[in-house]
Write an enzyme that holds these catalytic residues in place. Structure first.
Site, PDB file in Angstrom:
ATOM      1  CB  ILE A   1      -0.094  34.880  36.075  1.00  0.00           C
ATOM      2  CG1 ILE A   1       0.465  35.200  37.432  1.00  0.00           C
ATOM      3  CG2 ILE A   1       0.597  35.719  34.717  1.00  0.00           C
ATOM      4  CD1 ILE A   1       1.624  35.124  37.765  1.00  0.00           C
TER       5      ILE A   1
ATOM      6  CD  GLU B   1      16.341  35.713  38.208  1.00  0.00           C
ATOM      7  OE1 GLU B   1      16.238  36.299  39.324  1.00  0.00           O
ATOM      8  OE2 GLU B   1      15.603  35.451  37.541  1.00  0.00           O
TER       9      GLU B   1
ATOM     10  CG  HIS C   1      12.704  37.594  39.063  1.00  0.00           C
ATOM     11  ND1 HIS C   1      13.118  36.411  39.177  1.00  0.00           N
ATOM     12  CD2 HIS C   1      11.440  37.737  39.369  1.00  0.00           C
ATOM     13  CE1 HIS C   1      12.416  35.459  39.692  1.00  0.00           C
ATOM     14  NE2 HIS C   1      11.131  36.086  39.511  1.00  0.00           N
TER      15      HIS C   1
END
Length: 325
Positions: free
Chosen positions: A154, A263, A282
């Site tokens: 990434i 979360e 997310h």
């Protein structure tokens, strides 16, 4: 031979469904997303061979209650929701699906970076409220330095786009070999070396004992005034109280967060009150293309292990169990 799978969500990408169907597997899905109690009930009552784990907690109790369980594969790369120690005690490999959603996460990272620099959500709110506020306080990224914590799949993709925008790139990643090709990015010897250079800091590393809470008040203070933080990795990497203070004081210009420590984000969380914070729920790896690739990888890795005890060591987070298999 057919196997029985539990997928800890209500659906699975087409590639994963196809692979499991072709193998003749029986697949169960949750009735309710993010219901850890349902996971425990199902695993205590059904002889599962494999679990494909999404974001809901896969607890020690759930793992211990299913003695037939042979393999767990995370639908993604972060395993903080899985009790890896419990799986290890039972000799169960825990796999991840590295690089399968890298492009989608990288693209969201760039989107958040640009949105923070140009304050796009704030301008959208102004227009929606009937105003036409032509503020000139957006920032160009060209000539600024992007700091990357983590320079894997990434990070490298984000770096490539940043360089195309005219940014300088620096990174800190102790896992990158000293002789590795860094594609024009500057290697920093430590996080403390990287932070003062980073006009934009983007996180692309796992959560572990060394990284949990690494961006605390002292670390954030090392960043240049007016810097931007982007986190599409894991919320636990950041001390949220310290980040809140840095944003409120104006030391940081903005933060783009695709993940937070707990979360979903609480309704009364102070981040919700700051126009300098852009939060997405997310969704970095949640494009159809990424979900399909991740699901296919998870299913095929589980089948490879169940059929012939074959797996990629680099995808296994507890390789010590392999000596016992």
């Amino acid at each position: 031979m057919p196997y029985r799978f539990l997928v800890t969500t209500t659906d699975l990408g087409h590639g994963g469904r196809k692979a499991l169907a072709e193998a003749g597997c029986e697949v169960d899905y949750l009735d309710t997303n993010n219901d850890a109690d349902e996971v425990e009930r199902r695993m205590a009552s059904v002889a599962y061979d494999a679990v494909i784990s999404r974001t809901v907690t896969l607890s020690a109790r759930a793992i211990a209650s299913c003695p037939t369980l042979k393999i767990i594969c995370k639908h993604g790369v972060g395993v903080t929701n899985i009790d890896v120690e419990a799986a290890t005690r039972q000799g169960i490999p825990v796999l991840t699906t590295p690089a399968t959603n890298a492009q989608s996460v990288a693209e969201l990272t760039v989107a958040l970076m640009l949105s923070c620099a140009r304050r796009l959500p704030w301008f959208q709110q102004e227009v929606a409220a009937g105003r036409w506020t032509r503020s000139g306080d957006g920032e160009e990224l060209s000539g600024k330095t992007l700091g990357l914590v983590g320079y894997g799949e990434i990070g490298r993709r984000v770096a490539k786009v940043a360089q195309a925008l005219g940014m300088n790139v620096a990174f800190f990643d102790p896992a990158i070999a000293g002789d590795a090709d860094t594609a024009g990015a500057r290697r920093c010897a430590s996080l403390a070396d990287l932070l003062p250079r980073a006009d934009v800091l983007s996180l692309h590393c796992p959560v572990n004992d060394k990284t949990r809470g690494m961006l605390d008040a002292a670390a954030l203070a090392l960043m240049p005034a007016g810097a931007v933080l982007i986190n599409t990795a894991r919320g636990e990497l950041v001390d949220e109280g310290a980040l809140l203070a840095a944003l409120q004081s104006g030391h940081l210009r903005a933060a783009g967060l695709d993940t937070v420590a707990h979360e979903p984000l609480a309704a009364d969380h102070p981040f919700r009150q700051l126009s300098s914070v852009i939060i997405t729920p997310h969704i970095g790896g949640s494009t159809p293309q990424a979900l399909d690739a991740v699901a296919s990888s998870a299913a095929r890795q589980c089948l490879d292990w169940l059929d012939n005890h074959h797996l990629q060591i680099s995808a296994c987070v507890n390789p010590q169990v392999l000596n016992r298999s």
